[in-house]
Design an enzyme around this catalytic site. Structure first.
Site, mmCIF file in Angstrom:
data_model
loop_
_atom_site.group_PDB
_atom_site.id
_atom_site.type_symbol
_atom_site.label_atom_id
_atom_site.label_comp_id
_atom_site.label_asym_id
_atom_site.label_seq_id
_atom_site.Cartn_x
_atom_site.Cartn_y
_atom_site.Cartn_z
ATOM 1 N N ASP A 69 -7.334 -32.638 22.552
ATOM 2 C CA ASP A 69 -7.571 -33.772 23.432
ATOM 3 C C ASP A 69 -6.265 -34.297 24.016
ATOM 4 O O ASP A 69 -5.180 -34.061 23.486
ATOM 5 C CB ASP A 69 -8.317 -34.896 22.700
ATOM 6 C CG ASP A 69 -7.482 -35.540 21.612
ATOM 7 O OD1 ASP A 69 -6.871 -34.810 20.821
ATOM 8 O OD2 ASP A 69 -7.430 -36.791 21.556
ATOM 9 N N GLU A 121 -7.311 -36.778 18.537
ATOM 10 C CA GLU A 121 -6.032 -37.226 17.972
ATOM 11 C C GLU A 121 -5.489 -38.431 18.716
ATOM 12 O O GLU A 121 -4.839 -39.304 18.117
ATOM 13 C CB GLU A 121 -5.011 -36.076 18.013
ATOM 14 C CG GLU A 121 -3.758 -36.322 17.178
ATOM 15 C CD GLU A 121 -2.653 -37.075 17.915
ATOM 16 O OE1 GLU A 121 -1.705 -37.526 17.250
ATOM 17 O OE2 GLU A 121 -2.744 -37.220 19.161
#
Length: 345
Positions: A69, A121
């Site tokens: 991400d 994250e």
């Protein structure tokens, strides 16, 4: 054949371009599925997709863990010579590219390595928390984040997210005597801290909401604080200051992640240093002022550290870019380091 520099750099270029072509802000990691299906075939790494939309490649007792991400804001990928730009080029699809290349090489060398492209994250670390809650255990874990290619991070600060909710008295703005905004601004200013010193916590208000009418004072005030604190600071000391300043308000801890600190003498840290030295690089150990999945995964094994290609000053900016040389150096650092650890198992 894998280790021939120019061919490996071009392999990395193609892989990174594929990863950057898909916009994967936190919550949209599923959009990368086709890319990882291609990676599975291209690099002969068995793919497993988890419930959190993390992508696990290969299988082994050593884990190379980065994240798929990114922060919000798509940047169209572009290539200029040997420099590749795009959202996530530095944080953290560049490090992930080097990890996939290294895992491909190491598995062919008989060193069982697993690569994780974890989800979320940049938000709540759902992928790392999912991995932690599973029964999986690893002898060594490398976290793939940009560390300027020659640095190895052995310490991260902790994270505390606080939500403050204060009540006010709605009054006509022309005759107001009790404005919750004016009343709480001094407290917001008093608790906020922005330090350049790593050893001191940073306390930053990031969201402020209040009021619903142009001529009526607010009936409530909401403030969100992002707090980063080093290993030596007890978060309860910070919390007590908030309780003192906002004694009439509701205070809620939205997330708490403890700091992490590992010894420079751990097997992984020492092998990463040697992996750089073998390439003529001078490694250095650093502390990171933010928080990463290393904070969460450190409870799996004490042999953990963060290392990856890319200039960390470019994280989350509009100027994310990385060079193929950086990708190559990091790939070979992973290979040198983990091949050494495999030979000792």
């Amino acid at each position: 054949m894998h280790l021939e520099k120019e061919s490996l750099k071009q392999k990395g270029r193609k892989l990174l371009e594929e990863l950057l072509s898909v916009y994967t802000p936190s919550g949209s990691e599923d959009k990368a599925l086709k890319v990882f299906e291609w990676i599975e075939k291209e690099f002969n790494l068995k793919l497993n997709v988890t419930k959190s939309n993390s992508y696990l490649l290969g299988r082994g007792e050593i884990l190379l863990a980065s994240h798929i991400d990114t922060v919000q804001g798509f940047i169209e990928p572009s290539v200029s010579g040997e420099t590749i730009s795009g959202r996530g080029a530095v944080d953290a699809k560049g490090p992930l590219t080097s990890m996939i290349l290294a895992g491909w090489i190491l598995n062919d060398l008989g060193c069982g390595v697993e690569i994780a492209a974890l989800s979320d994250e940049e938000n709540m670390s759902k992928g790392a928390k999912e991995l932690l809650s599973s029964s999986r255990r690893f002898s060594h874990i490398v976290i793939g984040e940009p560390t300027n290619t020659t640095h190895i991070a052995i310490e991260y600060r902790g994270l505390m997210r606080l939500s403050i909710k204060c009540k006010g008295n709605p009054e006509h703005s022309s005759s107001s005597h009790d404005n919750v905004i004016l009343k709480r601004i001094p407290s917001i200013m008093k608790v906020s801290q922005l330090h350049s010193e790593y050893s001191l916590p940073t306390i930053v208000p990031t969201i402020l909401r209040s009021g619903s009418s142009a001529n009526v004072t607010p009936e409530d005030l909401y403030v969100h604080f992002d707090i980063r604190f080093p290993y030596e600071v007890n978060y309860n000391d910070i919390l007590s200051k908030f309780k003192e300043e906002f004694d009439e308000c509701d205070i809620e801890i939205g997330e708490l992640i403890h700091p992490v600190k590992v010894s420079p003498s751990t097997p992984l840290v020492r092998s990463l240093m040697r992996g750089l030295i073998r390439q003529g690089m001078r490694p250095s150990l650093v502390k990171k002022s933010g928080t990463s999945d290393m904070n969460i995964l450190a409870s799996i094994t004490p042999s953990i550290a963060t290392y990856g290609p890319g200039d960390s000053r470019l994280e989350h900016t509009e100027f994310e870019r990385i060079t193929l040389d950086e990708i190559y150096i990091a790939t070979m650092t992973y290979v040198n380091s983990l091949e050494e650890l495999c030979s000792k198992n």
